[in-house]
Scaffold this active site. Structure first.
Site, PDB file in Angstrom:
ATOM      1  N   PHE A  65       0.838  -1.202   0.000  1.00 48.06           N
ATOM      2  CA  PHE A  65       0.000   0.000   0.000  1.00 48.06           C
ATOM      3  C   PHE A  65       0.871   1.248   0.000  1.00 48.06           C
ATOM      4  O   PHE A  65       0.618   2.207  -0.708  1.00 48.06           O
ATOM      5  CB  PHE A  65      -0.892  -0.021   1.252  1.00 48.06           C
ATOM      6  CG  PHE A  65      -1.879   1.095   1.346  1.00 48.06           C
ATOM      7  CD1 PHE A  65      -3.198   0.901   0.978  1.00 48.06           C
ATOM      8  CD2 PHE A  65      -1.509   2.339   1.820  1.00 48.06           C
ATOM      9  CE1 PHE A  65      -4.110   1.934   1.067  1.00 48.06           C
ATOM     10  CE2 PHE A  65      -2.407   3.372   1.908  1.00 48.06           C
ATOM     11  CZ  PHE A  65      -3.728   3.157   1.542  1.00 48.06           C
ATOM     12  N   GLY A  66       1.915   1.227   0.796  1.00 45.39           N
ATOM     13  CA  GLY A  66       2.784   2.389   0.953  1.00 45.39           C
ATOM     14  C   GLY A  66       3.346   2.436   2.357  1.00 45.39           C
ATOM     15  O   GLY A  66       3.182   1.495   3.134  1.00 45.39           O
ATOM     16  N   ASP A 179      -6.033 -12.617   3.332  1.00 44.90           N
ATOM     17  CA  ASP A 179      -4.591 -12.410   3.492  1.00 44.90           C
ATOM     18  C   ASP A 179      -4.196 -12.485   4.968  1.00 44.90           C
ATOM     19  O   ASP A 179      -3.472 -11.636   5.480  1.00 44.90           O
ATOM     20  CB  ASP A 179      -4.178 -11.055   2.901  1.00 44.90           C
ATOM     21  CG  ASP A 179      -2.687 -10.987   2.603  1.00 44.90           C
ATOM     22  OD1 ASP A 179      -2.042 -12.052   2.514  1.00 44.90           O
ATOM     23  OD2 ASP A 179      -2.146  -9.868   2.466  1.00 44.90           O
TER      24      ASP A 179
END
Length: 393
Positions: A65-66, A179
């Site tokens: 995502f970052g 996940d």
């Protein structure tokens, strides 16, 4: 201020149905936040100030995502800020997905999403801060693993099980996480476990029990065979991931990349071999020494093996898992062979999570979410114009 949106959305039968969305907007000059319905919309100035302008010293992690930063709001509340990287190929859809779920999920074993920031090109998610990081930070480290004695590991296992049971059965919608892994299990100050990262989660509606995707995403080593090979996912694919987690927590080693002198199986295969040879206690992490309760450990290993069985119909549902783990008088069935019970090359390496660009989410939910996001962006542009005109008088 109230805004009434009447949207015409098309369902699966191509019939248009009016959907009324009431968005409540209030502006707090003191806090620098926008509140839109159930979502707290933080402005960029507030988030930047909380993270010391996204300084390197405030950075606590990085994912697909970052970057993730620790922040402290003006109220003194600590938060974690996930900032969508402009170069991320997977963040925008994950961002929308987490916003969709923000009003759906409230449980003590789920990380709470406090709000988000949408301003210019910035997209950020603001969570409650977890000071003890993630589970993998402890159990896979030779030194820090000693800080997790058996009673705490068992509590962590039970917390994950209860959180997953809530997602699958007790929440208003059935949520498939997709996940579940050690790095997505965060730990609070008391080392209580909380499931995080719902960017690729899916919502099941009505009597839906299974779905299929053409683009498999997640993390190898935790994926069930039917998901990794055929793209089929269900509550049973989450159960497989949970079973993998349990065996990793007991053993202190990763499933994928597991090494043993006598074979080239992963951790699941090794656990199965030990089970068949009646040597399951040899699986126990040496870092726990004599701190564990033999009956609990053996039960957890057996439950873990039941959860990672090759065929989804053989795996228990999470309500049964919680009962099996919490009730000493329950008789457990004998596990069958786990998925991926084949020896692999020792040169295999971990594959990182990959983003699924194609999305088969509920179209009505996504459309409503997108409309809200678009409205906030338009509202912020209007505020800017009003402010500029007022300043020019």
């Amino acid at each position: 201020m109230f805004l009434l949106l009447v949207l015409e959305l098309t369902d699966d039968s191509n019939k248009k149905k009016p959907v009324v969305v009431i968005v409540i907007v209030s502006i707090s000059i003191v806090s620098g936040m926008f509140i839109v319905g159930w979502i707290i919309w933080f402005d960029l100035v507030t988030v930047a100030a909380a993270t010391n302008n996204f300084s390197y010293a405030s950075k606590i992690g990085e994912g697909g995502f970052g970057p993730v930063y620790k922040g402290v709001l003006e109220t003194g509340q600590e938060v974690a800020v996930k900032r969508l990287s402009k170069s991320s190929g997977q963040g925008l859809e994950e961002f929308k997905n987490e916003v969709i779920l923000i009003a759906k999920l409230q449980h003590r074993n789920l990380v709470r999403l406090l709000g988000c920031c949408i301003q210019g090109e910035e997209r950020m998610l603001i969570y409650e801060y977890m000071p003890n990081k993630s589970l993998d930070y402890f159990i896979f480290d030779q030194t820090r693993s000693t800080l997790l004695p058996w009673h705490k590991r068992f509590d962590i296992i039970m917390g994950i099980a209860r959180g997953l049971l809530y997602l699958h059965q007790d929440s208003r919608l059935r949520i498939i996480h997709r996940d579940l892994k050690t790095s997505n299990i965060l730990l609070d100050r008391e080392m209580n476990s909380k499931i995080s990262d719902f960017g690729i989660a899916r919502i099941f509606g009505g009597d839906q029990s299974e779905a299929r995707t053409k683009r498999v995403i997640g993390t190898y080593g935790y994926m069930s065979p039917e998901y990794a090979i055929d793209g089929k996912f269900s509550v049973k694919s989450d159960v497989f991931s949970f079973g993998t987690l349990v065996l990793e927590i007991v053993n202190g080693k990763k499933n994928r990349g597991f090494n043993h002198a006598d074979h080239d199986h992963n951790l699941l295969g090794h656990a199965w071999l030990q089970w068949k040879e009646d040597k399951v206690l040899e699986l126990v992490d040496a870092a726990m020494e004599d701190s564990y309760v033999v009956s609990q450990v053996m039960k957890c290993i057996q439950v873990g093996l039941l959860c990672v069985q090759k065929y989804p119909e053989d795996r228990p549902i999470m309500s049964s898992v919680v009962v099996m783990l919490s009730n000493e008088s329950v008789t457990l069935p004998q596990p069958k062979q786990p998925g991926f019970f084949t020896e692999r090359s020792s040169r295999d390496t971990d594959l990182l999570s990959r983003k699924e660009k194609g999305c088969t989410e509920n179209p009505v939910t996504i459309t409503v979410c997108t409309m809200i996001i678009n409205f906030v962006e338009e509202w912020q542009r209007t505020l800017t114009l009003v402010s500029s005109h007022s300043g020019g008088r």
